[in-house]
Design a protein around this motif. Structure first.
Motif, short mmCIF file in Angstrom:
data_model
loop_
_atom_site.label_atom_id
_atom_site.label_comp_id
_atom_site.label_asym_id
_atom_site.label_seq_id
_atom_site.Cartn_x
_atom_site.Cartn_y
_atom_site.Cartn_z
N VAL A 149 0.85 -1.03 -0.03
CA VAL A 149 0.28 0.06 -0.07
C VAL A 149 0.81 1.15 0.05
CG1 VAL A 149 -1.70 1.22 1.39
CG2 VAL A 149 -1.95 -1.16 0.94
N TYR A 150 0.58 2.28 -1.13
CA TYR A 150 1.31 3.29 -1.02
C TYR A 150 0.48 4.71 -0.75
CZ TYR A 150 4.34 0.34 -3.71
OH TYR A 150 5.26 -0.92 -4.29
N LEU A 151 0.99 5.65 -0.33
CA LEU A 151 0.43 6.81 0.08
C LEU A 151 0.91 8.13 -0.84
CD1 LEU A 151 -0.29 6.78 3.92
CD2 LEU A 151 -1.92 6.26 2.11
N GLN A 209 4.44 14.94 -11.76
CA GLN A 209 6.01 14.58 -11.73
C GLN A 209 6.62 14.35 -10.16
OE1 GLN A 209 7.94 14.05 -14.33
NE2 GLN A 209 6.29 14.27 -15.58
N ILE A 210 5.96 15.17 -9.33
CA ILE A 210 5.91 14.83 -7.95
C ILE A 210 5.69 13.49 -7.54
CG2 ILE A 210 5.69 15.58 -5.65
CD1 ILE A 210 5.58 18.46 -6.74
N VAL A 211 4.62 13.29 -7.76
CA VAL A 211 3.72 11.98 -7.34
C VAL A 211 4.56 10.73 -8.10
CG1 VAL A 211 1.61 10.49 -7.48
CG2 VAL A 211 1.64 13.02 -6.94
N SER A 212 4.99 10.87 -9.32
CA SER A 212 5.56 9.71 -9.98
C SER A 212 7.09 9.58 -9.20
CB SER A 212 5.78 9.95 -11.40
OG SER A 212 6.48 11.23 -11.62
N THR A 213 7.53 10.78 -8.85
CA THR A 213 9.14 10.82 -8.38
C THR A 213 8.84 10.07 -6.80
OG1 THR A 213 9.61 12.65 -9.73
CG2 THR A 213 11.07 12.12 -7.81
N ALA A 235 10.07 4.68 -3.26
CA ALA A 235 9.34 3.76 -2.25
C ALA A 235 10.13 2.52 -2.49
CB ALA A 235 7.94 3.74 -2.31
N GLU A 236 9.98 1.48 -1.42
CA GLU A 236 10.52 0.35 -1.60
C GLU A 236 9.53 -0.99 -1.13
OE1 GLU A 236 13.12 -2.50 -2.63
OE2 GLU A 236 13.50 -0.64 -2.71
N PRO A 237 8.96 -1.56 -2.18
CA PRO A 237 9.47 -1.66 -3.64
C PRO A 237 8.98 -0.32 -4.60
CG PRO A 237 7.69 -3.15 -3.60
CD PRO A 237 7.92 -2.86 -2.15
N PRO A 238 9.52 0.11 -5.34
CA PRO A 238 9.01 1.40 -6.13
C PRO A 238 7.84 1.19 -6.95
CG PRO A 238 11.02 0.58 -7.22
CD PRO A 238 11.00 -0.39 -6.01
N LEU A 239 6.86 1.98 -6.88
CA LEU A 239 5.54 2.15 -8.00
C LEU A 239 6.41 2.87 -9.08
CD1 LEU A 239 2.95 0.95 -7.96
CD2 LEU A 239 2.26 2.96 -7.22
#
Length: 801
Positions: free
Chosen positions: A216-218, A560-564, A569-573
């Motif tokens: 789960v990512y925020l 761009q901010i959200v994608s960066t 994250a680990e693992p990266p999205l």
């Protein structure tokens, strides 16, 4: 309806004649199919949920093995300490724990799992081995279990307590050492499942395992940073400069904006211009401001600069004007030996800087907004409901990679709603993966959209290489689904199989199907119906609206901010996944989209054309009975004009009530016919997938004009799409596309019909006229209730590719 279907068939035949090489796509190829999966569990309660919730996934049974620790392990030849590890052996599947060197009492505390259906042997072997012993006979001892005797655990039962087991050799004789383990049968609802090591993914190295598990990512909390550049004083310029051209350049991170050239041609220039940035918490970068003078065609001289920390910047939640401040400018001077020296100047710049928490960031430009709340948490209202998604399985996925001449796919799903992103685990080497994972989101506005995408994992060998060894491999998109919550009936479980559609330069292609279970529940129906009268966006969007150009720049920054951030994250999205989920580039010029929007407008106007044709038929007496009936109705309206509006609203009420039996029974999905994707020409698709700026090798002037034409045409395309959206919203007032909105409108029609029946028409017209011409003092800058209601209605944009 028959004429409309006939016209559609004629258009399809014409398109097929224009493109004879393209095979016609069957209508059922991209249809939505209702399924009836065996959802398990009935109802479960939750303290953070509204009411009760269904278990929206199928039960999958797993065998769990928890290897806790060992004690008194002997070394080689019974002397010293071993380099111990544990091997879990279930049929043809093997997996190893961490390795502990020179330790007779290692502590692993690792959990392994495998699907029960994949167990092909009745015996489960857990072997303790010594890495220091060479050869095949490196075993210290083992513990064996009969699969029939393994206990079953059903949450919310407490975890199974591990036990000490004496080690034995293959012949069953007792050997030194003991192993603490626990073995049980459970489901994917077990709390250890997300972190358990899957025995069927042993082909993936340790670096790639992290990208297999569900996470789960925020997304970061975004703010609008408003920099109001007011003026500057006592700038130092050359004496021979008669007409200086001053402007201010502001940089934050890698984003740079500049003001227009000041019209004041002296050392005290005036701008009073707003520059807007999208900024994410925590505020790491400083704001750097440069005051410059344009001294030539491609040359600018820096007159001074200043750095501003964002930690103490005011956060504005209301309409009050923030306090302005004067900032002293500095100049960096480089000496001959390369050293830099900061010199304080008498020049200063007047700025007004604030974080605007009353705006909503990221989704203003898209029709697929998943969160409409302002940035400031103080302005949030309580949640009105809960959205539950069960990601069940996929069928007939397309092979995305090849190895040894054989195609395969490692599929995973990503779902985005609001600030919460989820990623399911990756199912290896399967065209029919089964995830059976359930996720929950709080809902603050029913007129929002959840997006579910399916991707192929190309990061399973660690680093940036895929299974083929290609460096910098990207996760391939398989397709996505969008569901608008307002089109769902409350507390109903929707189980459908959605087609996964991808458009490429070679044409549209079905990549498979994904099976979902969706349920939207609300705590209070009145609170949810009240949302239809509220503004769609926070109030600051209407009090101090942003220009279209500002919104385009800010959305690009926010994306761009959200994608960066998510890629860190680990693992990266990964960036390509985030951009596909956020529909980056969807507003660019496309002949196909323009044709689709033209067809949508033509479909809306076709209703007016039908009315005109019907009136012509009345005048021509093609049906004498209907013509006489219309004459009688017309005479009644002339004699009793107060019945006109009452009859119209009552007629609309009857139409909406009649259409209730024809209401849609399933959520909207991607429609290739509506998107004109099935009839798009090859050159149109090549233009649509062309880069911006164009990669076509042509004369520079032609290239510049071509890019400019695409930029302007994209805005025209958006305008036509917005017009079509408004017409579709009017049409959906009576089609039960949004059941709650249609019910509210029908109640209003019934009440209006009764009120207008008993109210003199002169009084109604007088009130309407005086209300329309009321004094500005009595006007509110916020949209009216009818306008808020209309903007919340669904349109066909949810079905566009």
């Amino acid at each position: 309806m028959a004429n409309q279907n006939q016209n559609q068939n004629q258009n399809r035949n014409q398109n097929q004649n224009q493109n004879p090489n393209r095979n016609p796509i069957p209508d059922e190829e991209f249809n939505l199919r209702e399924t009836r999966p065996s959802l398990g569990g009935g109802r479960v309660s939750g303290s953070d949920r509204v009411g009760t919730a269904f278990n929206l996934v199928e039960q999958m049974e797993y065998l769990y093995v928890r290897v806790v620790k060992a004690r008194n392990l002997p070394g080689k030849d019974g002397n010293g300490t071993p380099d111990s590890f544990v091997e879990v052996n279930i049929g043809g599947f093997k997996c190893l724990t961490k390795h502990f060197g020179n330790n007779s009492n290692p502590d692993w505390n690792q959990v392994f799992s495998i699907l029960k259906d994949r167990i092909q042997t009745p015996i489960i072997e857990i072997l303790v081995k010594d890495k220091a012993r060479n050869g095949n006979n490196n075993s210290i001892g083992m513990v064996a279990f009969d699969a029939i005797d393994i206990p079953r655990r059903v949450p919310p039962d407490s975890p199974l307590a591990p036990e000490w087991y004496r080690l034995e050799n293959p012949t069953g004789e007792r050997v030194p050492g003991e192993l603490m383990i626990a073995v049980w049968l459970g489901t994917q609802a077990d709390e250890v499942f997300p972190e358990a090591w899957q025995l069927d993914v042993t082909t993936v190295n340790s670096d790639g395992v992290a990208s297999i598990r569900s996470k789960v990512y925020l997304s970061p909390r975004l703010w609008y940073l408003r920099v109001n550049v007011i003026e500057a004083q006592e700038l130092l310029i050359e004496r021979n400069r008669q007409q200086p051209e001053f402007f201010v350049r502001v940089a934050h991170g890698n984003m740079i904006l500049r003001t227009k050239i000041s019209q004041t041609k002296n050392v005290n220039p005036l701008w009073n211009e707003d520059l807007m940035f999208a900024v994410a918490e925590p505020f790491e970068d400083q704001l750097v401001l440069f005051v410059e003078d344009k001294v030539g065609a491609n040359k600018c001289e820096v007159l001074g600069q200043c750095s501003i920390s964002l930690q103490g910047v005011e956060k504005r939640m209301d309409f009050k004007t923030p306090v302005s401040r004067w900032y002293v400018l500095e100049k960096i001077i480089c000496s001959e030996n390369g050293q830099k020296k900061v010199e304080k100047l008498n020049s200063r710049v007047h700025l007004r800087i604030s974080f605007d928490g009353g705006y909503h960031v990221l989704d203003e430009l898209t029709h697929y907004s998943s969160d409409l709340r302002p940035t400031g948490r103080q302005l949030w209202k309580p949640a009105i409901g809960v959205l539950e998604i069960g990601i069940l399985s996929a069928q007939n996925l397309t092979a995305m990679k090849t190895k040894d001449g054989r195609g395969f796919t490692d599929a995973y799903c990503v779902a985005k709603y609001g600030q919460k992103w989820i990623r399911t685990r990756t199912i290896l080497n399967s065209f029919n993966p089964k995830w059976n994972e359930q996720y929950t989101w709080e809902v603050y506005d029913p007129c929002t959209v959840i997006t579910i995408g399916v991707f192929d994992n190309s990061q399973l060998q660690g680093g940036n290489a895929n299974s083929n060894g290609n460096a910098n491999a990207k996760d391939s998109k398989i397709g996505k689904v969008r569901i608008r919550l307002s089109t769902l009936e409350t507390d109903r479980v929707y189980t459908h199989s959605y087609p996964l559609i991808v458009l490429s330069p070679s044409g549209v292609k079905k990549m498979g199907e994904i099976q979902l279970a969706v349920r939207f529940s609300c705590a209070s129906l009145i609170n949810m119906l009240t949302m239809y009268t509220q503004p769609l966006l926070p109030n600051l969007h209407y009090i101090h609206p942003l220009t279209t150009h500002q919104i385009e720049i800010l959305r690009h920054q926010a994306t761009q901010i959200v994608s960066t951030r998510l890629s860190r994250a680990e693992p990266p999205l990964r960036k390509e996944v985030v951009e596909y989920m956020l529909d980056v580039g969807s507003n660019m010029w496309s002949v196909r989209r323009s044709k689709a929007n033209h067809s949508r407008i033509a479909w809306i106007l076709s209703a007016l054309v039908k009315i005109i044709k019907w009136f012509d038929q009345i005048c021509e007496w093609k049906s004498p009975f209907i013509t006489i009936l219309v004459h009688i109705l017309f005479l009644a309206f002339v004699c009793f004009p107060w019945m006109i509006f009452s009859t119209i609203f009552f007629y609309l009420f009857l139409i909406g009530t009649w259409n209730y039996r024809l209401r849609p029974r399933h959520p909207p999905h991607m429609d290739v016919r509506l998107s004109q994707a099935d009839v798009a020409q090859k050159d149109e698709l090549e233009e649509e997938f062309d880069t911006f700026p164009t990669s076509v090798k042509q004369v520079d002037v032609v290239k510049m004009r071509y890019d400019r034409l695409r930029a302007i045409a994209s805005r025209v395309q958006t305008l036509f799409g917005d017009l079509a959206t408004q017409g579709e919203r009017f049409y959906n007032l009576l089609t039960w596309r949004d059941p709650r909105a249609t019910a509210l409108f029908l109640i209003f029609c019934l009440v209006a019909s009764l009120v207008l029946y008993v109210t003199p028409p002169k009084a109604v017209i007088s009130v309407m006229g005086f209300y329309a011409m009321r004094h500005p003092r009595f006007r509110d800058q916020l949209p009216s209730y009818p306008m808020n209601f209309l903007r919340r209605l669904p349109a066909k944009t949810d079905g566009l590719l």
